[in-house]
Design a protein around this motif. Structure first.
Motif, PDB file in Angstrom:
ATOM      1  N   LEU A  15       5.370  26.598  -8.907  1.00 14.00           N
ATOM      2  CA  LEU A  15       6.466  26.837  -7.755  1.00 14.00           C
ATOM      3  C   LEU A  15       7.710  27.657  -8.435  1.00 14.00           C
ATOM      4  O   LEU A  15       8.266  28.390  -7.780  1.00 14.00           O
ATOM      5  CB  LEU A  15       6.874  25.577  -7.159  1.00 14.00           C
ATOM      6  N   VAL A  18       7.983  32.902 -10.235  1.00 13.85           N
ATOM      7  CA  VAL A  18       8.162  33.706  -9.091  1.00 13.85           C
ATOM      8  C   VAL A  18       7.598  35.192  -9.465  1.00 13.85           C
ATOM      9  O   VAL A  18       8.440  35.715 -10.409  1.00 13.85           O
ATOM     10  CB  VAL A  18       9.527  34.149  -8.384  1.00 13.85           C
ATOM     11  N   ASP A  24      11.084  44.023  -4.733  1.00 13.99           N
ATOM     12  CA  ASP A  24      11.751  42.799  -4.563  1.00 13.99           C
ATOM     13  C   ASP A  24      13.248  42.724  -4.405  1.00 13.99           C
ATOM     14  O   ASP A  24      13.884  42.009  -3.411  1.00 13.99           O
ATOM     15  CB  ASP A  24      11.419  41.922  -5.535  1.00 13.99           C
ATOM     16  N   ARG A  79       7.586  37.924 -14.106  1.00 16.22           N
ATOM     17  CA  ARG A  79       8.553  37.318 -13.069  1.00 16.22           C
ATOM     18  C   ARG A  79      10.009  37.701 -13.324  1.00 16.22           C
ATOM     19  O   ARG A  79      10.484  38.158 -14.393  1.00 16.22           O
ATOM     20  CB  ARG A  79       8.639  35.858 -13.111  1.00 16.22           C
ATOM     21  N   GLU A  97      13.861  31.570  -9.188  1.00 19.60           N
ATOM     22  CA  GLU A  97      13.177  30.028  -8.642  1.00 19.60           C
ATOM     23  C   GLU A  97      12.600  30.889  -7.304  1.00 19.60           C
ATOM     24  O   GLU A  97      11.524  30.452  -6.844  1.00 19.60           O
ATOM     25  CB  GLU A  97      14.380  29.250  -8.339  1.00 19.60           C
ATOM     26  N   ARG A  98      13.594  31.626  -6.394  1.00 18.30           N
ATOM     27  CA  ARG A  98      12.973  32.184  -5.177  1.00 18.30           C
ATOM     28  C   ARG A  98      13.347  33.438  -5.248  1.00 18.30           C
ATOM     29  O   ARG A  98      14.722  34.051  -5.441  1.00 18.30           O
ATOM     30  CB  ARG A  98      13.499  31.740  -4.071  1.00 18.30           C
ATOM     31  N   GLU A 100      13.366  36.394  -1.900  1.00 22.07           N
ATOM     32  CA  GLU A 100      12.943  36.572  -0.701  1.00 22.07           C
ATOM     33  C   GLU A 100      13.634  37.778  -0.247  1.00 22.07           C
ATOM     34  O   GLU A 100      14.419  38.413  -0.942  1.00 22.07           O
ATOM     35  CB  GLU A 100      13.403  35.443   0.251  1.00 22.07           C
TER      36      GLU A 100
END
Length: 155
Positions: A15, A18, A24, A79, A97-98, A100
Motif C-alpha cells: 500500500l 506507490v 503523475d 516509486r 504514500e499516494r 493521484e
C-alpha cells in the motif's frame, strides 16, 4: 501468528509503495506564489523529466529573504520520493504514500516534524501545500499559492 504478521507487513508495504509513472506529477510544475501576512512565498517546480522534478522555495519579508528550501521529487526504485532540504541542509526523504490526479501525499513517520508533506491542486491556477505531524487533525502548517503571481514591491 507469524504468518499473519508477515501478511500484514506485506500488505502495508504494497500500500505504501506507490509506483512512479512519467506523467503523475505534471500538474505540480510551474511558478506558484502568494502572501501570508507580510511574508511573500514562492515555490517553483520544473516539469518531471528523466524521473525527476526539481523545486525550490523562497520566503521574503520587508525586502529580505527569510527562508529557502531546495526540493526534488525523484523516482527511486520505481516509486516517487520527495526529498526536502530546508535552508540547504541535508535531504530528508518522504516516500510517496499516494499519488493521484492533482494530489500527492509523501510520508516519513520516523521524522520528527513534518511526518507528512501533501501537495494538491484544487484548480489549474491554485496549489495547496501542507506539512503535518501525520494526522489530519494534528499539528500542521499550510500554504495556498496562485500560479505566476507577482511579488509586491516591499517583498
Amino acid at each position: 501468528m507469524r504468518r499473519l504478521t508477515t501478511f500484514f507487513l506485506s500488505v502495508s508495504t504494497a500500500l505504501i509503495a506507490v509506483p512512479a509513472s512519467a506523467n503523475d506529477l505534471d500538474w505540480l510544475a510551474g511558478h506558484w506564489c502568494g502572501q501570508s501576512g507580510k511574508t511573500f512565498s514562492e515555490e517553483t517546480w520544473m516539469a518531471p523529466r528523466g524521473g525527476l522534478l526539481v523545486g525550490m522555495h523562497r520566503d521574503t519579508r520587508d525586502g529580505r529573504a527569510t527562508g529557502f528550501e531546495f526540493m526534488r521529487i525523484a523516482a527511486q526504485d520505481g516509486r516517487w520520493v520527495f526529498l526536502a532540504q530546508p535552508g540547504g541542509k541535508a535531504a530528508t526523504a518522504f516516500p510517496a504514500e499516494r499519488v493521484e490526479k492533482d494530489r500527492a501525499v509523501f510520508a516519513n513517520p520516523a521524522h520528527d516534524f513534518p511526518k507528512r508533506v501533501i501537495y494538491s491542486r484544487p484548480d489549474v491556477d491554485t496549489l495547496h501545500a501542507r506539512i503535518d505531524d501525520g494526522r489530519d487533525d494534528g499539528q500542521a502548517m499550510e500554504w495556498t499559492w496562485r500560479r505566476d503571481c507577482v511579488a509586491p514591491p516591499s517583498s
